[in-house]
Design an enzyme around this catalytic site. Structure first.
Site, PDB file in Angstrom:
ATOM      1  N   GLU A 278       0.837  -1.203   0.000  1.00 10.00           N
ATOM      2  CA  GLU A 278       0.000   0.000   0.000  1.00 10.00           C
ATOM      3  C   GLU A 278       0.870   1.250   0.000  1.00 10.00           C
ATOM      4  O   GLU A 278       1.861   1.349   0.722  1.00 10.00           O
ATOM      5  CB  GLU A 278      -0.874  -0.014   1.259  1.00 10.00           C
ATOM      6  CG  GLU A 278      -1.710   1.229   1.478  1.00 10.00           C
ATOM      7  CD  GLU A 278      -2.371   1.240   2.847  1.00 10.00           C
ATOM      8  OE1 GLU A 278      -3.347   1.995   3.008  1.00 10.00           O
ATOM      9  OE2 GLU A 278      -1.920   0.512   3.760  1.00 10.00           O
ATOM     10  N   LYS A 339      -9.460   2.650  -2.790  1.00  9.53           N
ATOM     11  CA  LYS A 339      -9.953   2.139  -1.507  1.00  9.53           C
ATOM     12  C   LYS A 339     -11.292   2.798  -1.179  1.00  9.53           C
ATOM     13  O   LYS A 339     -11.433   4.020  -1.262  1.00  9.53           O
ATOM     14  CB  LYS A 339      -8.919   2.439  -0.416  1.00  9.53           C
ATOM     15  CG  LYS A 339      -9.252   1.878   0.951  1.00  9.53           C
ATOM     16  CD  LYS A 339      -8.115   2.186   1.925  1.00  9.53           C
ATOM     17  CE  LYS A 339      -8.385   1.584   3.297  1.00  9.53           C
ATOM     18  NZ  LYS A 339      -7.276   1.883   4.248  1.00  9.53           N
ATOM     19  N   CYS A 391      -5.392  -2.670   2.865  1.00  9.45           N
ATOM     20  CA  CYS A 391      -5.151  -2.562   4.308  1.00  9.45           C
ATOM     21  C   CYS A 391      -6.397  -2.883   5.140  1.00  9.45           C
ATOM     22  O   CYS A 391      -6.795  -4.026   5.290  1.00  9.45           O
ATOM     23  CB  CYS A 391      -4.611  -1.172   4.631  1.00  9.45           C
ATOM     24  SG  CYS A 391      -4.011  -0.976   6.325  1.00  9.45           S
TER      25      CYS A 391
END
Length: 516
Positions: A278, A339, A391
């Protein structure tokens, strides 16, 4: 003297202190300690405390102290995020290490109070009722206000075959079963006759059968397709405090490039897919197009999937997103996933107008990022379809795949925010459970570790340790047929909740012996 009578004879603060300690003991079931039997100590104590509480208000207070003990010890690693830039954020440390656990403990406050308000006349019925209400509170914790389903009690089985039950019923149902079974020793301590025997025999029997079933589900070896791609996971190991520092960031970027171009494993051959963690770099295609060529050249014939703070020019400014970029060998962006489940106060500011008006816009540590549309299956010609989970997104069991089932799960993450101890290990444990629930392999690339290729049964195929830089190559394990949980989600959990509530009402109606 029965255990309930002994506990009832203690003073109010003695009982609250015992509740806090019981909650703290429960966290020993989670990584990095991984002793699930700790729940057979903590949960029975809490069940007896609720049973002996004089009022539902007293029980609610005990629930808060228990929850605070559980969350303040289990989530202490959150404090590391405020120390990455201490000059700006150290003053907020109490919010993460004390205020957040205190807030999460309110879910247990409500559960314990409600459990005592409608307590059964029989301890067994009370335990079933408490476990059901407690699990519903954990479900609410995982969904309300964006949710934080971290450290569910059922996760304590991750290092044992028992966790394979998650493939059938999911994590909340595993939590429900765990709380019931772990609370039953309270029956041994308080009742006599056949009930006392059941308090010991039933937990041993259920855990034993689940253990055997889990062992039988796990094959001796991980299965691979004949044309399984070779995946290289890259771990640059950039300390968060230095990651974007102008004197250091290029060093970690070069580490990723060097690892990408490193000599292939002789037994596996060249990598087909290279994965970076990430936010490995900041990228604005209009301004940094040459970097994509540089990354593609390092990858050779492989597709490079890298996490980036991806900037898009909008007027005179740049709108940033936490994204996963799929880069083809010719340097073209084939897919961009943003995300969608952002971290509150980390990646966006809830109630932004209010905080801005109060002059507290800096509460969002990495700024307000652009939110993606939701879970998605990425299909690129020549690659097995995958579902990106950046994540934090991998901690939500019901939101890891879209309607189109992928061949594998991908979790780029930066656990440098979580410190060097419990946080990264707990995050890895949840990634393994997602693989089990869905019957899909999980590939995890973490900035500072723990990066891993995980099989569909949760077995770690290869891994890179914490705080090391390097890379690892492995073939992508085969997916299993959709698990029962993958097909039906939490419907089985709700069926189990209904059965438990019904069973507790039978006891409450007067069946069985009173606890006094």
């Amino acid at each position: 003297m029965r255990a309930t009578e002994w506990i009832a004879s203690r003073g109010r603060w003695s009982r609250r202190g015992l509740a806090f300690l019981a909650g703290a003991v429960m966290t020993a079931g989670h990584a990095p300690i991984d002793v699930p039997w700790a729940l057979f100590v903590g949960v029975p104590i809490l069940a007896l405390l609720v049973a002996s509480a004089p009022t539902w208000r007293a029980a609610a207070g005990l629930g808060w102290f228990a929850g605070f003990g559980y969350f303040v010890t289990g989530l202490h690693w959150i404090g590391y995020a405020f120390l990455v830039d201490p000059d700006r954020f150290a003053w907020l440390l109490p919010l993460g290490t004390a205020a957040l656990p205190a807030g999460l403990a309110l879910f247990w406050f409500a559960a314990f109070g409600l459990a005592r308000r409608f307590w059964s006349s029989h301890l067994v019925g009370g335990i079933i009722w408490l476990s059901a209400i407690w699990t519903l509170a954990e479900y609410a914790r995982g969904n309300i206000l964006t949710g934080l389903p971290w450290a569910l009690p059922g996760y304590v089985w991750v290092e044992t075959p028992v966790i394979q039950t998650a493939a059938f019923v999911g994590p909340y149902a595993v939590t429900l079963g765990t709380l019931i079974i772990c609370a039953l020793p309270a029956v041994f301590l308080s009742l006599s006759g056949r009930w006392r025997v059941m308090g010991l025999i039933l937990p041993v029997l259920v855990v034993g059968l689940s253990w055997v079933a889990g062992v039988s589900r796990m094959p001796a070896e991980t299965a691979y397709k004949a044309d399984a791609p070779v995946i290289r996971i890259v771990q640059p190991n950039a300390p968060q405090a230095l990651k974007w520092h102008p004197d250091h960031w290029q060093r970690y970027y070069l580490r990723a490039l060097t690892a990408t171009a490193a000599t292939p494993d002789a037994a596996l051959g060249p990598a087909d897919i290279v994965i970076w963690p990430e936010a490995t770099l900041r990228l604005v295609p209009e301004l940094n197009g040459e970097e994509m060529i540089r990354i593609a050249e390092a990858g050779g014939d492989a597709h490079v999937l890298f996490g980036a703070l991806f900037g898009e020019v909008q007027g005179n400014g740049i709108q940033w997103a936490n994204a996963m970029v799929t880069l083809s060998p010719d340097g073209e962006i084939r897919d961009l996933y943003r995300k969608h489940h952002l971290v509150p106060f980390g990646e966006y500011l809830p109630m932004e107008p209010l905080f801005t008006a109060l002059g507290l816009s800096q509460f969002a540590i990495t700024g307000n990022l652009r939110r993606g549309a939701g879970p998605r299956t990425v299909s690129i010609p020549g690659l097995p379809a995958y579902s990106p989970l950046i994540c934090y997104e991998a901690i939500f069991p019901g939101a890891v795949v879209a309607e189109s089932r992928p061949d594998w799960l991908l979790q780029p993450t930066n656990d440098a925010w979580f410190g060097p101890f419990a946080g990264p290990r707990q995050h890895l444990a949840q990634a393994r459970i997602r693989a089990i629930e869905q019957g899909l392999p999980m590939v995890r690339a973490a900035n500072t570790g723990i990066s891993a290729v995980i099989g569909p049964h949760g077995r770690i195929i290869t891994a890179l340790s914490l705080d090391t830089d390097g890379y690892a190559d492995a073939r992508l394990p085969s997916a299993l047929p959709p698990t029962l949980y993958a097909q039906f989600g939490d419907w089985l959990f709700w069926a189990m909740i209904s059965l438990c509530l019904g069973a507790s009402q039978l006891f409450r109606a007067g069946q069985g012996r009173s606890i006094g």
